[in-house]
Motif scaffolding. Structure first.
Motif: not given
Length: 104
Positions: A26, A42-43, A45, A67-69, A71, A86-89
């Motif tokens: 993270n 950012g995370k 994944t 393919d991180g996330e 916010s 939030i972006g999930r890609h």
């Protein structure tokens, strides 16, 4: 959305990195100006490891994912939310001496 981008562009020359932290997979950064604050978290994944050259030797390691996330939250000086999403890609890459970056 374009009005948010315009506000960011006007403030960017006076903005400073207020906080930066990296904990495992993270990363969090807060950018502060007189009028606005932008927080990004950012995370990773699914982290991949990439070798990169340093003075001709493949000794550098870069951790990345596609393919991180992310916010993002932007607030004004009165802590009112201007934008949140939030972006999930997201593509994320951690490069360099994280301890040095965190210490400022």
């Amino acid at each position: 959305m374009s009005s948010v981008c315009a506000k960011i562009a006007r403030e960017r020359q006076r903005a400073k990195i207020a906080d930066l932290s990296v904990r495992g997979d993270n990363v969090a950064v807060r950018i502060q100006s007189r009028r606005f604050s932008i927080s990004v978290e950012g995370k990773n994944t699914s982290r991949g490891t990439l070798k990169a050259p340093v003075v001709g030797q493949m000794d550098r390691v870069i951790h990345e994912c596609v393919d991180g996330e992310l916010s993002v939250r932007m607030t004004d000086a009165n802590n009112r939310t201007v934008f949140e999403g939030i972006g999930r890609h997201a593509g994320l890459e951690l490069v360099g001496d994280m301890d040095l970056l965190e210490s400022g």
